[in-house]
Enzyme design. Sequence first.
Site, mmCIF file in Angstrom:
data_model
loop_
_atom_site.group_PDB
_atom_site.id
_atom_site.type_symbol
_atom_site.label_atom_id
_atom_site.label_comp_id
_atom_site.label_asym_id
_atom_site.label_seq_id
_atom_site.Cartn_x
_atom_site.Cartn_y
_atom_site.Cartn_z
ATOM 1 N N LYS A 23 -2.557 6.569 1.436
ATOM 2 C CA LYS A 23 -2.398 6.999 2.830
ATOM 3 C C LYS A 23 -1.478 8.215 2.873
ATOM 4 O O LYS A 23 -0.325 8.149 3.286
ATOM 5 C CB LYS A 23 -1.851 5.842 3.663
ATOM 6 C CG LYS A 23 -2.539 5.728 5.004
ATOM 7 C CD LYS A 23 -2.259 4.431 5.701
ATOM 8 C CE LYS A 23 -2.635 4.534 7.153
ATOM 9 N NZ LYS A 23 -4.089 4.570 7.407
ATOM 10 N N GLU B 168 -16.227 6.477 3.981
ATOM 11 C CA GLU B 168 -15.602 5.995 5.220
ATOM 12 C C GLU B 168 -15.545 7.138 6.224
ATOM 13 O O GLU B 168 -16.168 8.173 6.027
ATOM 14 C CB GLU B 168 -14.223 5.394 4.931
ATOM 15 C CG GLU B 168 -13.239 6.352 4.285
ATOM 16 C CD GLU B 168 -11.818 5.779 4.220
ATOM 17 O OE1 GLU B 168 -11.402 5.082 5.166
ATOM 18 O OE2 GLU B 168 -11.124 6.048 3.227
ATOM 19 N N ARG C 49 0.836 -1.204 0.000
ATOM 20 C CA ARG C 49 0.000 0.000 0.000
ATOM 21 C C ARG C 49 0.870 1.253 0.000
ATOM 22 O O ARG C 49 0.539 2.251 -0.638
ATOM 23 C CB ARG C 49 -0.932 -0.031 1.217
ATOM 24 C CG ARG C 49 -2.021 1.016 1.177
ATOM 25 C CD ARG C 49 -3.065 0.791 2.234
ATOM 26 N NE ARG C 49 -2.521 0.894 3.581
ATOM 27 C CZ ARG C 49 -3.206 0.607 4.698
ATOM 28 N NH1 ARG C 49 -4.467 0.184 4.610
ATOM 29 N NH2 ARG C 49 -2.646 0.735 5.878
HETATM 30 C C1 LIG Z 1 -5.202 3.791 7.656
HETATM 31 C C2 LIG Z 1 -6.599 4.096 7.279
HETATM 32 C C3 LIG Z 1 -7.643 3.168 7.447
HETATM 33 C C4 LIG Z 1 -7.460 1.850 8.142
HETATM 34 O O1 LIG Z 1 -6.586 0.981 7.472
HETATM 35 P P1 LIG Z 1 -5.936 -0.267 8.208
HETATM 36 O O2 LIG Z 1 -4.993 -0.804 7.189
HETATM 37 O O3 LIG Z 1 -7.024 -1.216 8.509
HETATM 38 O O4 LIG Z 1 -5.272 0.250 9.426
HETATM 39 C C5 LIG Z 1 -8.919 3.520 7.006
HETATM 40 N N1 LIG Z 1 -9.151 4.712 6.434
HETATM 41 C C6 LIG Z 1 -8.185 5.623 6.265
HETATM 42 C C7 LIG Z 1 -8.521 6.925 5.617
HETATM 43 C C8 LIG Z 1 -6.876 5.349 6.664
HETATM 44 O O5 LIG Z 1 -5.936 6.277 6.488
#
Ligand SMILES: *Cc1c(COP(=O)(O)O)cnc(C)c1O
Length: 341
Positions: free
Chosen positions: A183, A219, A81
């Site tokens: 991210k 989300e 990722r």
């Molecule tokens: C990091 C993150 C998540 C959760 O991801 P995980 O890999 O399960 O920790 C969900 N939404 C956003 C916007 C994120 O930055």
Amino acid sequence: MPKDIDWGSLGFGYVATDKRFVANFKDGKWDEGTLTEDATVTMSECAGVLQYAQTCFEGLKAYRTEDGKVVCFRPDLNASRMKDSCEKLKMPVFPEDKFVDAVVEVVKANLDWVPPYGSGATLYLRPYEFGINPVIGVKPADDYQFRIFCTPVGPYFKGGAKPIVIRVSDLDRAAPHGTGNIKAGLNYAMSLYNIVDAHEAGYSENMYLDPQTRTKVEETGGANFIFITKDGTLVTPKSDSILPSITRRSLCIVAEKYLGMKVEHREVLLSELDSFAECGLCGTAAVISPVGKIVDHGREICFPSGMDEMGPWTKKLYDTLTGIQMGRIEAPEGWIKVIAE
Ligand SMILES: *Cc1c(COP(=O)(O)O)cnc(C)c1O
């Protein structure tokens, strides 16, 4: 041996540990990288990250398992990722295999900081990369630094996982065809105003909708949604601007392979929320936070699971995934990276 710390009362804040990993990208290539005791970063006042926010990050945890091992959960997915994030931000990719090696090195160098099994605390790892050389004209930096530090974090739920109340947001998190699926620190910078506002209004989180039509669920600022239908199907929202949560993807596999649930990854409409039996937020930090109520301006969606505890399906998902992470339940092939026996 874990350090003599009151693990149970530890919060989610930064505590400097012994060693962290640093690698530098200069003259078009990465150096070998090394562990250092230096917890500070020194850079130009004009560094690319400070001017144009050229930075991305990851988050994962190391755990002590029931049989005394120290393990990480699916670090290869964080590596891949981060590759996607770097490519979108025009940053050089720290090689995925070296990413996983560096995770292992950092945990090994800070083994005493991995909390004891059963304490509820974990060692949180934060890989990140940023443009470090001076950049004033708008373009990608030439030089970058990749780092991984770790910090012990307390149990996410102190005294049980109480369902939270969230609101449907009037502001947006990620534009269609934007950076919602990577991210990037910038996604968080612009969510801060709205999360402070939500907290002031008495809500734990913001539910973001698709900005184009405002009819579909995306989300929250830092966690993906899971929904459970009344007949026990796990439904997760699908959109190109949702960050692909590793917890959510793992829960979908757990639901199907361990719990025999039906799993649907599809568009979820705001208008259908009151047909679901359970709702939760998922991410590395909490695994799953149960949602008891969603407030959409005048309309309140109260899930039948109520405000006292996790719904029954959510609890099964939570117990199974945390059981896998803590070594109580056999993991699917490749999910657990053993760091110390
Ligand atoms: C990091 C993150 C998540 C959760 O991801 P995980 O890999 O399960 O920790 C969900 N939404 C956003 C916007 C994120 O930055």
